[in-house]
Design a protein around this motif. Structure first.
Motif, PDB file in Angstrom:
ATOM      1  N   ALA A 137       1.680  -3.432 -12.182  1.00  0.00           N
ATOM      2  CA  ALA A 137       2.516  -3.327 -10.986  1.00  0.00           C
ATOM      3  C   ALA A 137       2.074  -2.174 -10.102  1.00  0.00           C
ATOM      4  N   LEU A 138       1.735  -1.047 -10.713  1.00  0.00           N
ATOM      5  CA  LEU A 138       1.233   0.088  -9.956  1.00  0.00           C
ATOM      6  C   LEU A 138      -0.188   0.346 -10.432  1.00  0.00           C
ATOM      7  N   THR A 139      -1.142   0.166  -9.528  1.00  0.00           N
ATOM      8  CA  THR A 139      -2.533   0.408  -9.887  1.00  0.00           C
ATOM      9  C   THR A 139      -3.137   1.376  -8.876  1.00  0.00           C
ATOM     10  N   SER A 140      -4.222   1.983  -9.285  1.00  0.00           N
ATOM     11  CA  SER A 140      -4.852   2.994  -8.450  1.00  0.00           C
ATOM     12  C   SER A 140      -5.613   2.333  -7.307  1.00  0.00           C
ATOM     13  N   ARG A 141      -5.412   2.821  -6.093  1.00  0.00           N
ATOM     14  CA  ARG A 141      -6.181   2.251  -4.981  1.00  0.00           C
ATOM     15  C   ARG A 141      -7.618   2.739  -5.006  1.00  0.00           C
ATOM     16  N   ASP A 142      -7.808   3.927  -5.573  1.00  0.00           N
ATOM     17  CA  ASP A 142      -9.175   4.451  -5.651  1.00  0.00           C
ATOM     18  C   ASP A 142     -10.030   3.605  -6.601  1.00  0.00           C
ATOM     19  N   PHE A 143      -9.427   3.192  -7.710  1.00  0.00           N
ATOM     20  CA  PHE A 143     -10.178   2.449  -8.729  1.00  0.00           C
ATOM     21  C   PHE A 143     -10.149   0.941  -8.470  1.00  0.00           C
ATOM     22  N   ARG A 144      -9.399   0.525  -7.467  1.00  0.00           N
ATOM     23  CA  ARG A 144      -9.166  -0.896  -7.227  1.00  0.00           C
ATOM     24  C   ARG A 144     -10.463  -1.691  -7.106  1.00  0.00           C
ATOM     25  N   PHE A 145     -10.591  -2.687  -7.947  1.00  0.00           N
ATOM     26  CA  PHE A 145     -11.700  -3.646  -7.948  1.00  0.00           C
ATOM     27  C   PHE A 145     -13.068  -2.997  -8.210  1.00  0.00           C
ATOM     28  N   LYS A 146     -13.082  -1.742  -8.618  1.00  0.00           N
ATOM     29  CA  LYS A 146     -14.367  -1.084  -8.820  1.00  0.00           C
ATOM     30  C   LYS A 146     -15.095  -1.641 -10.029  1.00  0.00           C
ATOM     31  N   ARG A 147     -14.367  -1.777 -11.122  1.00  0.00           N
ATOM     32  CA  ARG A 147     -15.020  -2.104 -12.378  1.00  0.00           C
ATOM     33  C   ARG A 147     -13.948  -2.652 -13.303  1.00  0.00           C
ATOM     34  N   ARG A 148     -14.236  -3.703 -14.069  1.00  0.00           N
ATOM     35  CA  ARG A 148     -13.273  -4.116 -15.092  1.00  0.00           C
ATOM     36  C   ARG A 148     -13.301  -3.062 -16.185  1.00  0.00           C
TER      37      ARG A 148
ATOM     38  N   ASP B 151      -3.546  14.840  -8.346  1.00  0.00           N
ATOM     39  CA  ASP B 151      -4.471  13.953  -7.636  1.00  0.00           C
ATOM     40  C   ASP B 151      -5.719  14.680  -7.161  1.00  0.00           C
ATOM     41  N   GLU B 152      -5.571  15.968  -6.842  1.00  0.00           N
ATOM     42  CA  GLU B 152      -6.755  16.743  -6.455  1.00  0.00           C
ATOM     43  C   GLU B 152      -7.786  16.702  -7.580  1.00  0.00           C
ATOM     44  N   GLY B 153      -7.311  16.962  -8.791  1.00  0.00           N
ATOM     45  CA  GLY B 153      -8.210  16.943  -9.944  1.00  0.00           C
ATOM     46  C   GLY B 153      -8.706  15.543 -10.236  1.00  0.00           C
ATOM     47  N   ARG B 154      -7.836  14.574 -10.098  1.00  0.00           N
ATOM     48  CA  ARG B 154      -8.190  13.192 -10.408  1.00  0.00           C
ATOM     49  C   ARG B 154      -9.332  12.691  -9.534  1.00  0.00           C
TER      50      ARG B 154
ATOM     51  N   ASN C 236       0.839  -1.187   0.000  1.00  0.00           N
ATOM     52  CA  ASN C 236       0.000   0.000   0.000  1.00  0.00           C
ATOM     53  C   ASN C 236       0.878   1.243   0.000  1.00  0.00           C
ATOM     54  N   LEU C 237       0.903   1.968  -1.127  1.00  0.00           N
ATOM     55  CA  LEU C 237       1.711   3.178  -1.213  1.00  0.00           C
ATOM     56  C   LEU C 237       0.807   4.409  -1.246  1.00  0.00           C
ATOM     57  N   GLY C 238      -0.150   4.477  -0.374  1.00  0.00           N
ATOM     58  CA  GLY C 238      -1.054   5.628  -0.375  1.00  0.00           C
ATOM     59  C   GLY C 238      -2.026   5.541  -1.539  1.00  0.00           C
ATOM     60  N   PRO C 239      -1.945   6.445  -2.516  1.00  0.00           N
ATOM     61  CA  PRO C 239      -2.896   6.383  -3.630  1.00  0.00           C
ATOM     62  C   PRO C 239      -2.620   5.219  -4.584  1.00  0.00           C
ATOM     63  N   ILE C 240      -1.491   4.561  -4.399  1.00  0.00           N
ATOM     64  CA  ILE C 240      -1.053   3.529  -5.347  1.00  0.00           C
ATOM     65  C   ILE C 240      -0.933   2.194  -4.629  1.00  0.00           C
TER      66      ILE C 240
END
Lengths: 201, 547
Positions: free
Chosen positions: B205-216, B263-266, B140-144
């Motif tokens: 290898a680096l994926t978004s934690r916000d989007f994680r498992f939300k939707r294929r 990230d604020e905008g994202r 867990n790297l914060g947002p990543i």
């Protein structure tokens, strides 16, 4: 190539032989009576006493789904959504979640098949990379509604004692018999599961 | 200019390009992991090997400058090159976990795409899982979220962190088969641009934690839009499904945001979901705001605006979140109401000083279209403060307020207080807003309008670039597009009828000097294309040629 003429059956001669009036009617009733006697129960009848009697279905029959389990009782499903992707009826809805077990990354928090919408094509079983989804020979789903009653979740798809009665249907590795892992671990013993009106397999 | 031949196609290109850039411009695909158009070349992944006539061995296209008369053949037509590419792929896949079914990158993964490619795909893997080198997973790297086993060591993330954001938080450790990307002590990344690492990474290898498992990703629909977070106007793609925005990802535009966004905008798409939305028109009947139909509400607004008040001025408050088209129609509406209307869109105390900004992308002004509102003459130097003072002195007879909630930054207490004073001190107020805020409860008519991403339009960023944003979602409930409401009101007051944003832009907005010479269709289509890259080239004088 010219279309072939269909065969013409000329029944005029037979009708003349029987004569007008009662003769023809008697001949017709004779046919009806003969077939009625032939199809009396216990003989060469095509009619069966459903639901007490049932026909055997193919081992590849595509009936109600079953979610298979690992030896420790957890779902094999990893929530990859490939079944939902393959589904032409769009009747599978999944919600993925982080697994509490560090050895497993992704699990299905919710897994639903709307069997009222399902067309039982078996594409979901083909798509599954984990052999987590199989089908049984269970086909007679009756409910009092079509909106939510046939929306089967994890509970309904894993707890299916009916498999013992109906048998396994279309599934990966058809050459193997129904393996233990396809059955829920807490399945009641077969004697208890089979009800008095249980059909012959 | 240099003339080179790639796969038999003669191309005329600038001599400071590398083969990869030349082939990208020609639309000839060369597989790549480490090459990124907005990062310096690395030449580490060896996926882009090509044959250059006269060279003793295959050479990486991302690190070989073009030269006049060069003859290049790629993996598409040269079996030896394809074989080399296949070999590279096989090495990368030796230790890859092949967990595509649970990997969030799956569906937009370069490794997957190349593996299946018809010309140089591998289509097989002979290595038994037992032989694989295991690495650390689930960090867990914060947002990543980091999974070292999936990494192909392209170093895009390391270079981004060093060159672009300057955070320098990632580094390679170990050697050979055991090399890994690592952040110091696995601490959460502090980089305000860390979200880009998930977009950059060609594999999972680096994926978004916000989007994680939300939707294929293959279930997502896309709309090309502009980030609503600040006046930079980063080009974004809205990925949405089932009526919800699932994520924002940057689109490449070398003139504005290159390939990045902050990230604020994202994560700005999340805020509207936390705000209470207006879903039905409301009308003040016997002192209380009650639900009304659009016809009833519009009839009241038209009647009140068409009548000339005996005394007092007309005021129009514009929103710096609205599109150029809406703002232009609002300005015309104001001029139809009064020959000298009060027009405002900003409060002078806004933005508050604690808002972060930097030299890369983040701007102090957290509104999407302040520049457009300024260009269209919707403000004076006095600001909303002067308008609130006028309302306090009961100098206003009626006011039309178009309000859009900002997506990023503080909750704007000052702006709310000023709006509240205007609403309370004015005899007739129409509020068009996307969110329900308490200052609006004192208005006479409240009309629900679409928020950002629910309406198509153009926006002018802080640098004066006019950009197009498409519509991704339907507005909630009975809410309608602000432009549709405004054009209807203006038409009822004697203005012309317009068909939509394109019509307003072509027939109306282009009369303004600032928008002269632009074309709505071109803006909309430019938004849809990220290639060929234009403007500053990363391998320009300061890049490749300077080394």
């Amino acid at each position: 190539m010219a279309k072939k003429d269909s065969r013409v059956v000329d029944v005029t001669a037979q009708a003349d032989a029987l004569g007008a009036g009662v003769g023809g009617m008697t001949a017709g009733f004779a046919v009806t009576l003969r077939n009625m006697v032939r199809s009396l129960p216990g003989r060469n009848s095509v009619t069966i006493q459903y639901p007490e009697q049932r026909k055997p279905y193919s081992r590849r029959f595509r009936g109600v789904h079953v979610l298979t389990l690992r030896p420790d009782g957890r779902l094999k499903c990893v929530a990859c959504y490939l079944c939902a992707t393959a589904c032409p009826a769009e009747c599978i809805s999944i919600e993925a979640a982080e697994s509490p077990d560090p050895a497993v990354e992704k699990v299905a928090r919710r897994y639903e098949i709307d069997l009222a919408r399902c067309i039982f094509c078996g594409f979901c079983v083909d798509a599954c990379p984990e052999e987590a989804l199989a089908m049984t020979r269970e086909y007679d789903l009756t409910t009092r509604g079509r909106l939510t009653e046939l929306r089967y979740g994890i509970e309904e798809l894993t707890q299916r004692p009916q498999i013992a009665d109906y048998g396994a249907g279309y599934r990966p590795h058809m050459q193997y018999p129904l393996v233990e892992s396809y059955l829920p671990t807490n399945l009641p013993p077969p004697a208890a599961a089979s009800s008095p009106e249980a059909p012959a397999p | 200019m240099a003339v080179i031949t790639i796969d038999g196609h003669p191309l005329e290109v600038e001599p400071n390009l590398v083969i990869m850039q030349a082939s990208d411009r020609a639309g000839i695909e060369i597989p790549r992991f480490c090459y990124h158009p907005d990062l310096r070349p690395e030449g580490s992944c060896r996926m882009c090997l090509v044959r250059v006539k006269g060279f003793a061995r295959l050479t990486p296209a991302c690190a070989t400058p073009v030269a006049d008369g060069m003859v290049v053949s790629t993996a598409h037509h040269d079996e030896e090159v394809a074989q080399a590419t296949r070999g590279v792929l096989e090495f990368l896949l030796v230790n890859h976990p092949l967990d595509c079914p649970i990997c969030d990158q799956s569906g937009e993964c370069s490794l997957q795409d190349y593996y299946m490619h018809s010309d140089y795909g591998l289509h097989r893997s002979d290595v038994e899982p037992e032989e694989k080198v295991r690495k650390r997973k689930g960090i867990n790297l914060g947002p990543i979220y980091m999974d070292s086993e999936r990494c192909v060591m392209c170093s895009r993330c390391v270079r981004f962190s060093n060159e672009v954001s300057g955070a320098g938080e990632l580094q390679f450790v170990s050697r050979g088969n055991h090399v890994e990307i690592m952040a110091f002590e696995d601490r959460a990344l502090q980089d305000p641009y860390a979200g880009n690492l998930a977009d950059l990474c060609p594999v999972g290898a680096l994926t978004s934690r916000d989007f994680r498992f939300k939707r294929r990703v293959w279930f997502l629909d896309h709309a090309d839009s502009i980030c609503p977070g600040c006046s930079t106007g980063c080009n974004v793609r809205i990925d949405h499904a089932a009526g919800h925005i699932e994520r924002l990802v940057p689109r490449r535009n070398p003139a504005v945001n290159h390939s990045w966004m902050c990230d604020e905008g994202r994560f700005s798409y999340k805020r509207p979901e936390s705000l209470p939305r207006l879903t039905t028109p409301r009308l003040r009947i016997h002192g209380a705001l009650r639900r009304a139909s659009w016809d009833e509400a519009m009839a009241v607004v038209q009647r009140e605006l068409a009548s000339r008040p005996p005394r007092g001025a007309s005021a129009v408050v514009a929103s710096p979140m609205a599109s150029n088209e809406s703002l232009w129609v609002l300005g015309q509406l104001a001029r139809a109401l009064s020959s000298s209307p009060h027009l405002e869109y900003r409060c002078l105390a806004d933005p508050s000083p604690d808002i972060r900004e930097d030299a890369l992308l983040r701007r102090r002004d957290k509104h999407l279209n302040s520049t457009g509102a300024g260009w269209l003459g919707l403000g004076t130097a006095a600001g909303l403060e002067a308008l609130a003072l006028a309302a306090d002195r009961h100098e206003l007879a009626r006011a039309v307020i178009l309000h859009g909630a900002p997506r990023v930054g503080p909750n704007e207490p000052i702006r709310r207080e000023l709006l509240s004073r205007i609403v309370r001190g004015t005899p007739f107020v129409v509020v068009m807003s996307d969110v329900a805020e308490d200052w609006g409860d004192a208005a006479h008519v409240v009309l629900p309008v679409a928020a950002w991403a629910e309406e198509e339009g153009t926006y002018t960023n802080g640098a004066g670039t006019v950009q197009h944003g498409a519509c991704a979602l339907n507005p909630p409930g009975e809410a309608r597009a602000a432009l549709a409401v405004l054009t209807e009101l203006w038409a009822a007051l004697g203005g012309p009828r317009y068909g939509g944003p394109a019509d307003v832009f072509q027939r109306g907005l282009m009369q303004c000097a600032a928008f002269e010479g632009l074309d709505y269709g071109t803006l909309a289509s430019r938004a849809a294309t990220a290639y060929p890259p234009e403007g500053r080239m990363p391998y320009g004088q300061e890049g490749f040629a300077g080394r």
